[in-house]
Scaffold this active site. Structure first.
Site, PDB file in Angstrom:
ATOM      1  N   LYS A 196      -8.336 -25.725 -55.609  1.00  0.00           N
ATOM      2  CA  LYS A 196      -7.362 -26.766 -55.919  1.00  0.00           C
ATOM      3  C   LYS A 196      -8.081 -27.866 -56.674  1.00  0.00           C
ATOM      4  CE  LYS A 196      -4.258 -30.054 -53.689  1.00  0.00           C
ATOM      5  NZ  LYS A 196      -3.624 -30.404 -52.414  1.00  0.00           N
ATOM      6  N   LYS A 249      -4.615 -23.625 -57.939  1.00  0.00           N
ATOM      7  CA  LYS A 249      -3.663 -24.703 -58.208  1.00  0.00           C
ATOM      8  C   LYS A 249      -4.318 -25.780 -59.042  1.00  0.00           C
ATOM      9  CE  LYS A 249      -1.114 -28.235 -55.714  1.00  0.00           C
ATOM     10  NZ  LYS A 249      -0.750 -28.786 -54.442  1.00  0.00           N
TER      11      LYS A 249
HETATM   12  C1  PBG Z   1      -1.589 -32.467 -51.419  1.00  0.00           C
HETATM   13  C2  PBG Z   1      -0.626 -31.788 -52.303  1.00  0.00           C
HETATM   14  C3  PBG Z   1      -0.604 -31.840 -53.684  1.00  0.00           C
HETATM   15  C4  PBG Z   1       0.499 -31.120 -54.112  1.00  0.00           C
HETATM   16  C5  PBG Z   1       1.082 -30.588 -52.986  1.00  0.00           C
HETATM   17  N1  PBG Z   1       0.394 -31.019 -51.875  1.00  0.00           N
HETATM   18  C6  PBG Z   1      -1.579 -32.388 -54.629  1.00  0.00           C
HETATM   19  C7  PBG Z   1      -1.974 -33.791 -54.554  1.00  0.00           C
HETATM   20  O1  PBG Z   1      -1.120 -34.689 -54.522  1.00  0.00           O
HETATM   21  O2  PBG Z   1      -3.197 -34.020 -54.567  1.00  0.00           O
HETATM   22  C8  PBG Z   1       0.931 -30.963 -55.532  1.00  0.00           C
HETATM   23  C9  PBG Z   1       2.119 -30.154 -55.762  1.00  0.00           C
HETATM   24  C10 PBG Z   1       2.719 -30.345 -57.110  1.00  0.00           C
HETATM   25  O3  PBG Z   1       2.257 -31.164 -57.939  1.00  0.00           O
HETATM   26  O4  PBG Z   1       3.710 -29.653 -57.375  1.00  0.00           O
HETATM   27  N2  PBG Z   1      -1.223 -32.398 -50.098  1.00  0.00           N
END
Ligand code: PBG
Length: 330
Positions: A196, A249
């Site tokens: 991620k 991701k």
């Molecule tokens: C962090 C989280 C993120 C997303 C989902 N859960 C990333 C973040 O804010 O660092 C991103 C999902 C998206 O952008 O669709 N818990």
């Protein structure tokens, strides 16, 4: 074989020939639809994600039913609590009666066969918006793990099928597995947010989930967008710690990472087609600069072609409708 004996265009001549030789077939089978659950009864549209809303627990059940009807086999739930429910460590995340826990129970009752995944993170629940316990201005890895164990158990008690730890803490998959197994939840799967990245493409999500960090950034726990080898190391660690599904991701700026992970690992791979990717497509389509429906299907096809078995995508419902309309799995 070479031109003129070999002519690649022969197999592109008709739609039925093209269907026969198509390498990537997009179907709803791999779709996972993200749902944002908020308190109260009213849905609240998300401005930066046209077509998406934060919904009540009942609204989440309705969306889950729609997924099932359209052939989408899974949802992943995110909670968007009131500010009053936030604190420094994000303890609402493991509230047995929290938003996603309640939504999970309600969905499991209404559509028992639908897979429910719960995202185990803290940024929606902390006052500072970071993904864990903050000590001296940075997220404290091991203190956060202890809370992660609590979250995983509250999710298991709510009856979820998959726990998805997303905070990028070191050791988070092993800790989640151990916490679940100790309490007899060895059948609950773990989808690990393994690679991620610290990406700007989460911007609209942070509006959607109210998680903009109050200070600093997430580069001390999320990965540097410049790194590819490191993704493989992260994935290897998570495989060793017991992950069942590996995630990359975001998806689109990281198709090479998806392809590498696909080559190196034999576990199922998920890719998260994130909020910014969704927002860009919607914005260009609104201006008439791209063909919306084709862009949706081409985008999802490219993520599958790169090697993802499943895709977390806000397009899931509309893509399912498009595929049904097209009549053939693409
Ligand atoms: C962090 C989280 C993120 C997303 C989902 N859960 C990333 C973040 O804010 O660092 C991103 C999902 C998206 O952008 O669709 N818990």
């Amino acid at each position: 074989m070479q031109f003129p004996e070999y002519r690649p265009r022969r197999l592109r001549r008709t739609e039925s020939l093209r269907r026969l030789v198509r390498e990537t077939r997009l179907s709803t089978d791999g779709f996972i639809y993200p749902i944002f659950v908020r308190p109260g009864n009213e849905p609240k549209p998300i401005a930066s994600m046209p077509g998406q809303s934060q919904v009540s627990v009942d609204g989440a059940v309705k969306l889950a039913e729609e997924c099932w009807k359209l052939g989408v086999p899974a949802v992943i739930l995110f909670g968007v609590p009131d500010d009053a429910q936030k604190d420094a460590v994000g303890s609402y995340a493991w509230n047995e009666d929290g938003l996603v826990q309640r939504a999970c129970r309600a969905i499991k009752k209404a559509v028992p066969e639908l897979t429910v995944m719960l995202d185990a993170c803290f940024d929606e629940y902390t006052t500072h918006g970071h993904c864990g316990v903050v000590t001296d201005g940075d997220v404290d890895n091991d203190a956060t793990l202890e809370n992660l164990g609590r979250v995983a158990l509250s999710f298991a008690h709510a009856g979820c099928d998959v726990v998805a730890p997303s905070g990028m803490m070191d050791g988070f998959v092993g800790y989640t597995r151990e916490s679940l197994d100790e309490e007899g939840f060895e059948n609950i799967a773990i989808m690990a947010y393994s690679a991620k990245y610290a990406s700007c493409f989460y911007g609209p999500f942070r509006e959607a989930a109210g998680t903009a960090s109050q200070f600093g950034h997430r580069k001390t726990y999320q990965m540097d967008p410049a790194n590819g080898h490191e993704a493989i190391r992260e994935v290897d660690l998570d495989v060793g710690e017991g992950a069942d599904i590996i995630m990359v991701k975001p998806a689109l700026a990281y198709l090479d990472v998806i392809a590498r992970v696909h080559d190196e690992v034999d576990l199922p791979i998920a890719a998260y087609n994130v909020s910014g990717e969704y927002a860009m497509l919607k914005a260009a389509a609104e201006r008439g600069w791209i063909d919306h429906d084709r862009a949706v299907l081409e985008t999802l096809t490219s993520i599958r072609r790169a090697g993802a078995d499943m895709i977390l995508t806000y397009h899931a419902l509309e893509a399912a409708r498009l595929l049904a309309k097209a009549g053939t799995a693409r």
